[in-house]
Design an enzyme around this catalytic site. Structure first.
Site, PDB file in Angstrom:
ATOM      1  N   SER A  50       0.793  -1.226  -0.128  1.00  0.00           N
ATOM      2  CA  SER A  50       0.094   0.080  -0.097  1.00  0.00           C
ATOM      3  C   SER A  50       0.850   1.323  -0.011  1.00  0.00           C
ATOM      4  CB  SER A  50      -0.980  -0.015   1.095  1.00  0.00           C
ATOM      5  OG  SER A  50      -0.163   0.116   2.402  1.00  0.00           O
ATOM      6  N   ILE A  52       3.188   4.466  -0.426  1.00  0.00           N
ATOM      7  CA  ILE A  52       4.270   4.588  -1.086  1.00  0.00           C
ATOM      8  C   ILE A  52       4.773   3.455  -1.614  1.00  0.00           C
ATOM      9  CG2 ILE A  52       6.731   5.572  -0.865  1.00  0.00           C
ATOM     10  CD1 ILE A  52       5.359   7.452   1.070  1.00  0.00           C
ATOM     11  N   SER A 176      11.537  10.417   7.066  1.00  0.00           N
ATOM     12  CA  SER A 176      10.458  11.585   7.373  1.00  0.00           C
ATOM     13  C   SER A 176      11.199  12.635   7.836  1.00  0.00           C
ATOM     14  CB  SER A 176       9.548  11.103   8.500  1.00  0.00           C
ATOM     15  OG  SER A 176       8.609  12.188   8.727  1.00  0.00           O
ATOM     16  N   TYR A 202       7.897   8.236  16.809  1.00  0.00           N
ATOM     17  CA  TYR A 202       8.010   7.838  15.038  1.00  0.00           C
ATOM     18  C   TYR A 202       9.139   8.895  14.819  1.00  0.00           C
ATOM     19  CZ  TYR A 202       6.863   7.652  10.244  1.00  0.00           C
ATOM     20  OH  TYR A 202       6.747   7.461   9.004  1.00  0.00           O
ATOM     21  N   LYS A 206      12.931   8.101  13.017  1.00  0.00           N
ATOM     22  CA  LYS A 206      13.100   8.307  11.771  1.00  0.00           C
ATOM     23  C   LYS A 206      14.654   9.335  12.035  1.00  0.00           C
ATOM     24  CE  LYS A 206       9.795   6.775   9.557  1.00  0.00           C
ATOM     25  NZ  LYS A 206      10.122   5.609   8.760  1.00  0.00           N
ATOM     26  N   THR A 235      -1.753   8.679   2.351  1.00  0.00           N
ATOM     27  CA  THR A 235      -1.559   7.140   2.249  1.00  0.00           C
ATOM     28  C   THR A 235      -2.371   6.647   3.493  1.00  0.00           C
ATOM     29  OG1 THR A 235       0.243   7.229   4.160  1.00  0.00           O
ATOM     30  CG2 THR A 235       0.842   7.373   1.739  1.00  0.00           C
TER      31      THR A 235
END
Length: 337
Positions: A50, A52, A176, A202, A206, A235
């Site tokens: 799904s 990217i 990100s 998160y 990254k 997304t």
């Protein structure tokens, strides 16, 4: 300082990370950069069913490459595989079921794949996780860290020997821009003592990915490593993990194809292969991995402590894997009486 970082980052995002930002940046793209054949080359993409990852898989499949889709959900992976074959006409699409948060299984998968395949030209670390409450996997690792950092570390480490035997090997990590507001937290990698905010966890993961990319580039000069920011992309993961942000940004979010553009460029273009290894990219060009005057740089000692911790965790996971395999072999052997 965090207020400064967040303000500068958000203003940068509105100007650069949106669909409009992509449209402006794409005016400077070389229109022939992606006019290449990938026939005879193999690509592994995590989270390929799904968003990217799927857009990347379709683009590479259309160019003739063999695509190894590493996905968590079998039904969604098989549906995506059928769609990729239909759109590309390329039947060399293979599904591997693996949850990147299950770190012992990630290592076992990497080892098995390395033993079963003669080459792998490109590894695309795309799968990610943003859990908003703290939980741990079977190895006791926090789930975001397990998926975004430790799983990625083990998969890459396990496949480096195979990549080194291949032509023009590359490793691309989908990071990100959120990491720009984070300095590497060497003393609390898994937020065991810090307050737990899924978005910030998160972003910290990254940052860890970008630091790893820089270190891997130094340690493996025969492989081209890069990390990239896809921009703010519409997304399923963004819709689920950040529903308010998704709703607020609406049509300003990039399409999955726009988000995947730099991934594909880094994976297949001749120009990308000539860039300096270890850089952070956005819209087909290297960009700074730190905001100005944000004080997010880490010292060499902090980076060493970070990588030492990862290597210690990796050795423990490998030992657990070896013990499990030995136990399985012993239980299957006939018992003497």
């Amino acid at each position: 300082m965090s207020l400064y970082r967040n303000t500068v980052w958000f203003m940068k995002g509105i100007n650069q990370y949106t669909r409009r930002g992509y449209e402006v940046a794409s005016k400077d793209f070389d229109p022939q950069a992606l006019d290449v054949s990938t026939a005879g080359k193999s690509f592994m993409i995590t989270g390929a069913n799904s968003g990217i990852g799927r857009a990347t898989a379709i683009a590479i499949a259309k160019k003739g490459g063999t695509v190894h889709m590493v996905c968590r959900n079998k039904d969604k992976a098989e549906e995506a595989k059928e769609d990729i074959i239909k759109q590309s006409g390329n039947t060399e699409i293979h599904v591997h079921i693996l949850d990147m948060s299950e770190t012992r299984k990630v290592w076992e998968f990497a080892t098995a794949f390395r033993n079963q395949h003669a080459s792998l030209n490109v590894l695309i670390n795309n799968a990610g996780c943003m859990a908003h409450s703290r939980s741990v996997n079977a190895e006791g690792l926090e789930m975001n860290f397990a998926t975004n950092t430790m799983g990625l570390y083990l998969l890459t480490k396990g496949l480096v020997p195979l990549l080194q035997k291949s032509q023009d090997p590359r490793v691309i990590t989908v990071s990100s821009g959120g990491m720009l507001v984070q300095k590497l937290k060497v003393d609390d990698l898994q937020f065991e003592r810090s307050s737990f905010d899924g978005v910030m966890v998160y972003a910290q993961n990254k940052r860890q990915q970008v630091v790893l990319t820089q270190q891997w580039a130094k340690e493996n000069p025969d492989i081209h490593f890069s990390a990239m920011h896809p921009g703010w992309v519409d997304t399923p993961a963004v819709s689920t993990s950040m529903p308010q942000f998704h709703q607020t940004m609406g049509e300003r979010l990039r399409t999955a194809e726009q988000g995947a553009d730099t991934v594909v460029w880094l994976a297949v273009s001749e120009a990308a292969g000539k860039t300096h290894s270890g850089q952070f990219f956005q819209d087909r060009r290297p960009v700074p991995a730190h905001l100005p005057m944000a004080w997010t740089q880490s010292s060499a000692e902090e980076i060493r402590r970070f990588t030492d911790q990862l290597e210690t965790l990796a050795r423990n996971i490998q030992s657990q894997s070896d013990a499990q395999q030995n136990a399985t072999q012993n239980s299957s052997e006939p018992q003497s009486v």
